[in-house]
Design a protein around this motif. Sequence first.
Motif, short mmCIF file in Angstrom:
data_model
loop_
_atom_site.label_atom_id
_atom_site.label_comp_id
_atom_site.label_asym_id
_atom_site.label_seq_id
_atom_site.Cartn_x
_atom_site.Cartn_y
_atom_site.Cartn_z
N GLU A 57 0.84 -1.20 0.00
CA GLU A 57 0.00 0.00 0.00
C GLU A 57 0.87 1.24 0.00
O GLU A 57 2.02 1.23 0.47
CB GLU A 57 -0.95 0.01 1.19
CG GLU A 57 -0.28 0.03 2.55
CD GLU A 57 -1.27 -0.07 3.70
OE1 GLU A 57 -1.23 0.82 4.57
OE2 GLU A 57 -2.06 -1.03 3.72
N ASP A 58 0.33 2.32 -0.54
CA ASP A 58 1.07 3.57 -0.64
C ASP A 58 1.16 4.26 0.72
O ASP A 58 0.22 4.20 1.52
CB ASP A 58 0.39 4.51 -1.64
CG ASP A 58 0.27 3.90 -3.02
OD1 ASP A 58 1.16 3.13 -3.41
OD2 ASP A 58 -0.74 4.19 -3.72
N GLY A 59 2.28 4.93 0.95
CA GLY A 59 2.45 5.66 2.20
C GLY A 59 3.72 5.22 2.90
O GLY A 59 4.70 4.83 2.25
N PRO A 60 3.76 5.31 4.24
CA PRO A 60 4.95 4.86 4.98
C PRO A 60 5.27 3.40 4.61
O PRO A 60 4.40 2.53 4.70
CB PRO A 60 4.53 5.00 6.44
CG PRO A 60 3.47 6.06 6.43
CD PRO A 60 2.72 5.86 5.14
N ALA A 61 6.51 3.14 4.21
CA ALA A 61 6.82 1.81 3.65
C ALA A 61 8.06 1.18 4.25
O ALA A 61 8.50 0.13 3.77
CB ALA A 61 6.99 1.94 2.13
N LEU A 62 8.62 1.77 5.31
CA LEU A 62 9.88 1.25 5.81
C LEU A 62 9.78 -0.21 6.23
O LEU A 62 10.69 -1.00 5.97
CB LEU A 62 10.36 2.11 6.99
CG LEU A 62 11.70 1.70 7.61
CD1 LEU A 62 12.82 1.71 6.59
CD2 LEU A 62 12.04 2.59 8.79
N ARG A 63 8.69 -0.61 6.87
CA ARG A 63 8.59 -2.00 7.33
C ARG A 63 8.64 -2.98 6.18
O ARG A 63 9.12 -4.12 6.34
CB ARG A 63 7.29 -2.18 8.13
CG ARG A 63 6.04 -1.78 7.36
CD ARG A 63 4.78 -1.95 8.19
NE ARG A 63 3.65 -1.28 7.57
CZ ARG A 63 2.39 -1.53 7.87
NH1 ARG A 63 2.09 -2.42 8.79
NH2 ARG A 63 1.41 -0.87 7.27
N TRP A 64 8.15 -2.58 4.99
CA TRP A 64 8.19 -3.46 3.83
C TRP A 64 9.52 -3.36 3.10
O TRP A 64 10.04 -4.36 2.62
CB TRP A 64 7.04 -3.14 2.89
CG TRP A 64 5.70 -3.38 3.51
CD1 TRP A 64 5.27 -4.52 4.14
CD2 TRP A 64 4.62 -2.46 3.58
NE1 TRP A 64 3.99 -4.37 4.59
CE2 TRP A 64 3.55 -3.11 4.26
CE3 TRP A 64 4.41 -1.16 3.13
CZ2 TRP A 64 2.33 -2.50 4.51
CZ3 TRP A 64 3.19 -0.55 3.36
CH2 TRP A 64 2.17 -1.21 4.05
N VAL A 65 10.05 -2.16 2.99
CA VAL A 65 11.33 -2.00 2.30
C VAL A 65 12.45 -2.68 3.08
O VAL A 65 13.38 -3.23 2.48
CB VAL A 65 11.62 -0.51 2.05
CG1 VAL A 65 13.00 -0.32 1.41
CG2 VAL A 65 10.55 0.10 1.15
N LEU A 66 12.37 -2.67 4.40
CA LEU A 66 13.35 -3.42 5.19
C LEU A 66 13.35 -4.89 4.81
O LEU A 66 14.41 -5.53 4.76
CB LEU A 66 13.05 -3.29 6.68
CG LEU A 66 13.64 -2.10 7.43
CD1 LEU A 66 13.08 -2.02 8.84
CD2 LEU A 66 15.17 -2.18 7.48
N ARG A 67 12.19 -5.43 4.55
CA ARG A 67 12.07 -6.85 4.22
C ARG A 67 12.57 -7.13 2.81
O ARG A 67 13.12 -8.20 2.54
CB ARG A 67 10.60 -7.28 4.37
CG ARG A 67 10.39 -8.77 4.44
CD ARG A 67 10.95 -9.36 5.72
NE ARG A 67 10.69 -10.78 5.83
CZ ARG A 67 9.74 -11.30 6.62
NH1 ARG A 67 9.02 -10.50 7.39
NH2 ARG A 67 9.57 -12.59 6.68
#
Length: 307
Positions: free
Chosen positions: A142-152
């Motif tokens: 989903e669009d928006g804060p993405a750090l938790r996914w980009v870390l993965r």
Amino acid sequence: MPDMRPETSVIIPTWNRRELVARAIDSVLDQTREVEEIIVVDDGSTDGTGEVLAQRYGERITVLVQANAGVSAARNRGLAMARGRYLALLDSDDVWLPEKIARQVAFLESNPGIGLVLCDVVRVGVDGATIDVFERRVQIPEDGPALRWVLRDPALAPLSALMRREVHEDVGGFDESLRTAEDLDFHLRVAARWGIGVVPEPLARALRGHDGLSALASTEDDYIAVMERAAEAAKGAVPEDARRQALATAYVKNAESSVWRQRYGEAWALARKAWALGPEAPLRRRLLRLPVMAGKRAVRSMLPGGG
């Protein structure tokens, strides 16, 4: 007074690719929404790239020539010179599809809280056949804060990105001390401070299976150093379990890569780090498969005191 800056600038680093870089430039010139500033950074080419580009494009592009310093230095020099409100990157062996900039500019103009927008990438072989499609919505749901996914999954594919000028001014450029994984590091630094969006359409094509900038695989050392630094910086910014699982994923991925490269001692060390983080079930299964991947002789070398 009206803003006289270009709407969009693209930076194309190149090194000894006079035929391929022309294909990349043509794909920018063929955009349905004009890219007003095209900056090619010739990173010490010896194949006559500069002369060919000057003859073919004249003043339609700007060519910066520098001594060979690597892709990060070339990108950074182009970013420093770019004047556009939106900034894009395109490696010289890749191409954009005609609607790429139009779709991404429209997205950023409709989503003021997003700093960087990505698109799907079709990865093709030297024969032009499709290898696969890098679907960004799988990576960033989903669009928006993405750090938790980009870390993965920090894969960026720079050709897929369009960012606001303010993003570069805020996070800086690419880390020139990294031989590889510099794009992952940049993606993580952006995700730590800006919202990220996705246009879930294949709007770019990346060439694979040949020598060159995008053929370099991230070394384990660079990848792990980038991930450990990002995971440490993310403390308190993402749920702790998500942070630990992201770091475990990086260790598992690189343990598997080390096995394939027959670097068994490194694989074992990474596997132990991953196990200590309490990996979730899919990661545990991958760790337990490592001895099968390695084979009996390699397993003995991975054990403490083994040879």
